[in-house]
Motif scaffolding. Structure first.
Motif, mmCIF file in Angstrom:
data_model
loop_
_atom_site.group_PDB
_atom_site.id
_atom_site.type_symbol
_atom_site.label_atom_id
_atom_site.label_comp_id
_atom_site.label_asym_id
_atom_site.label_seq_id
_atom_site.Cartn_x
_atom_site.Cartn_y
_atom_site.Cartn_z
ATOM 1 N N GLU A 24 0.818 -1.214 0.000
ATOM 2 C CA GLU A 24 0.000 0.000 0.000
ATOM 3 C C GLU A 24 0.850 1.262 0.000
ATOM 4 O O GLU A 24 2.022 1.233 0.389
ATOM 5 N N PHE A 25 0.217 2.348 -0.409
ATOM 6 C CA PHE A 25 0.805 3.680 -0.326
ATOM 7 C C PHE A 25 -0.232 4.580 0.308
ATOM 8 O O PHE A 25 -1.340 4.738 -0.213
ATOM 9 N N ALA A 26 0.084 5.142 1.480
ATOM 10 C CA ALA A 26 -0.834 6.044 2.185
ATOM 11 C C ALA A 26 -0.022 7.039 2.996
ATOM 12 O O ALA A 26 1.039 6.694 3.531
ATOM 13 N N ALA A 27 -0.521 8.235 3.105
ATOM 14 C CA ALA A 27 0.121 9.298 3.890
ATOM 15 C C ALA A 27 1.586 9.486 3.495
ATOM 16 O O ALA A 27 2.446 9.731 4.336
ATOM 17 N N GLY A 28 1.871 9.306 2.190
ATOM 18 C CA GLY A 28 3.226 9.498 1.690
ATOM 19 C C GLY A 28 4.194 8.380 2.012
ATOM 20 O O GLY A 28 5.405 8.541 1.857
ATOM 21 N N VAL A 29 3.677 7.217 2.443
ATOM 22 C CA VAL A 29 4.532 6.109 2.870
ATOM 23 C C VAL A 29 4.137 4.827 2.121
ATOM 24 O O VAL A 29 2.949 4.507 1.999
ATOM 25 N N VAL A 93 -14.543 -17.621 1.255
ATOM 26 C CA VAL A 93 -15.802 -18.347 1.038
ATOM 27 C C VAL A 93 -16.436 -17.922 -0.278
ATOM 28 O O VAL A 93 -17.530 -18.359 -0.611
ATOM 29 N N SER A 94 -15.748 -17.067 -1.011
ATOM 30 C CA SER A 94 -16.174 -16.693 -2.360
ATOM 31 C C SER A 94 -14.924 -16.682 -3.236
ATOM 32 O O SER A 94 -13.808 -16.623 -2.716
ATOM 33 N N PRO A 95 -15.095 -16.745 -4.549
ATOM 34 C CA PRO A 95 -13.927 -16.754 -5.437
ATOM 35 C C PRO A 95 -13.226 -15.388 -5.463
ATOM 36 O O PRO A 95 -13.855 -14.348 -5.288
ATOM 37 N N PHE A 96 -11.922 -15.413 -5.698
ATOM 38 C CA PHE A 96 -11.161 -14.180 -5.880
ATOM 39 C C PHE A 96 -11.543 -13.532 -7.195
ATOM 40 O O PHE A 96 -11.686 -14.219 -8.206
ATOM 41 N N THR A 97 -11.670 -12.213 -7.174
ATOM 42 C CA THR A 97 -11.931 -11.479 -8.407
ATOM 43 C C THR A 97 -10.817 -10.460 -8.678
ATOM 44 O O THR A 97 -10.779 -9.895 -9.764
ATOM 45 N N ILE A 98 -9.938 -10.236 -7.707
ATOM 46 C CA ILE A 98 -8.868 -9.256 -7.884
ATOM 47 C C ILE A 98 -7.688 -9.890 -8.629
ATOM 48 O O ILE A 98 -7.559 -11.114 -8.680
ATOM 49 N N THR A 99 -6.855 -9.043 -9.184
ATOM 50 C CA THR A 99 -5.646 -9.477 -9.868
ATOM 51 C C THR A 99 -4.488 -9.467 -8.873
ATOM 52 O O THR A 99 -4.304 -8.489 -8.149
ATOM 53 N N PHE A 100 -3.742 -10.538 -8.856
ATOM 54 C CA PHE A 100 -2.582 -10.610 -7.976
ATOM 55 C C PHE A 100 -1.335 -10.189 -8.725
ATOM 56 O O PHE A 100 -1.193 -10.462 -9.912
ATOM 57 N N ALA A 103 5.217 -8.450 -8.055
ATOM 58 C CA ALA A 103 6.190 -7.508 -7.501
ATOM 59 C C ALA A 103 5.490 -6.582 -6.514
ATOM 60 O O ALA A 103 4.312 -6.250 -6.675
ATOM 61 N N ALA A 104 6.230 -6.151 -5.509
ATOM 62 C CA ALA A 104 5.697 -5.223 -4.519
ATOM 63 C C ALA A 104 5.384 -3.875 -5.154
ATOM 64 O O ALA A 104 6.103 -3.413 -6.044
ATOM 65 N N PHE A 105 4.299 -3.263 -4.715
ATOM 66 C CA PHE A 105 3.900 -1.910 -5.100
ATOM 67 C C PHE A 105 3.654 -1.765 -6.608
ATOM 68 O O PHE A 105 3.877 -0.721 -7.182
ATOM 69 N N ASP A 106 3.169 -2.836 -7.210
ATOM 70 C CA ASP A 106 2.823 -2.837 -8.631
ATOM 71 C C ASP A 106 1.359 -2.414 -8.749
ATOM 72 O O ASP A 106 0.478 -3.233 -8.999
ATOM 73 N N PHE A 107 1.115 -1.116 -8.539
ATOM 74 C CA PHE A 107 -0.243 -0.600 -8.495
ATOM 75 C C PHE A 107 -0.810 -0.390 -9.894
ATOM 76 O O PHE A 107 -0.102 0.038 -10.797
ATOM 77 N N ASP A 108 -2.103 -0.686 -10.045
ATOM 78 C CA ASP A 108 -2.816 -0.328 -11.268
ATOM 79 C C ASP A 108 -3.088 1.169 -11.221
ATOM 80 O O ASP A 108 -3.104 1.781 -10.152
ATOM 81 N N ASP A 109 -3.324 1.763 -12.372
ATOM 82 C CA ASP A 109 -3.586 3.204 -12.442
ATOM 83 C C ASP A 109 -4.691 3.611 -11.476
ATOM 84 O O ASP A 109 -5.750 2.975 -11.434
#
Length: 147
Positions: A24-29, A93-100, A103-109
């Protein structure tokens, strides 16, 4: 004025013996932690954890068991609160829908959070940012990996 900041996190281990991490990136960290976050007023620990997983991971979970609660003083990295973190072993208890990511901090736009799997037998305290999470990594290695 000091106050308590109650946090709740889920330790999700998949069938390949990998642990889910949140970058994650929050509060400049930039930081890496387990999925979860702050308890909201009027919310119980398990309900808060379930809400956090839906908000962050778009995933419904079931709590398997309590794993660890902070047993030392920890000042927040973001404010003057004392952090008390509670960790649970969880399963989906439900299927994953997010993309894994791999690499660390590989954020989508437009995003400030991404998720990746890390092999339990390869994880070290350097893979997470906060002291309480480092404690949990050591406990995981001792309790789960050494079995």
């Amino acid at each position: 004025m000091s106050y308590f900041n109650i946090r709740v996190y889920g330790l999700l281990i998949n069938g390949q013996n990998e642990l889910l991490l949140s970058d994650e990136f929050a509060a400049g960290v930039y930081f890496t932690k387990f999925p979860g976050g702050g308890l909201e007023f009027g919310e119980g620990l398990i309900d808060g954890l379930k809400r956090e997983f839906i908000e962050e991971c778009e995933l419904e979970i079931e709590v398997i068991s309590h794993f660890y609660t902070t047993d030392f003083f920890e000042k927040s990295s973001f404010n003057d609160s004392q952090v008390v973190s509670v960790y649970y072993l969880v399963k989906p208890v439900s299927p994953f829908t997010i993309t894994f990511k791999t690499a660390a901090f590989d954020f989508d736009d437009g995003k400030d959070q991404s998720f990746r799997w890390l092999k339990l037998d390869a994880i070290t305290t350097d893979d997470v940012t906060f002291r309480t999470d480092k404690t949990v990594v050591n406990l995981l290695k001792h309790q789960l990996i050494s079995k």
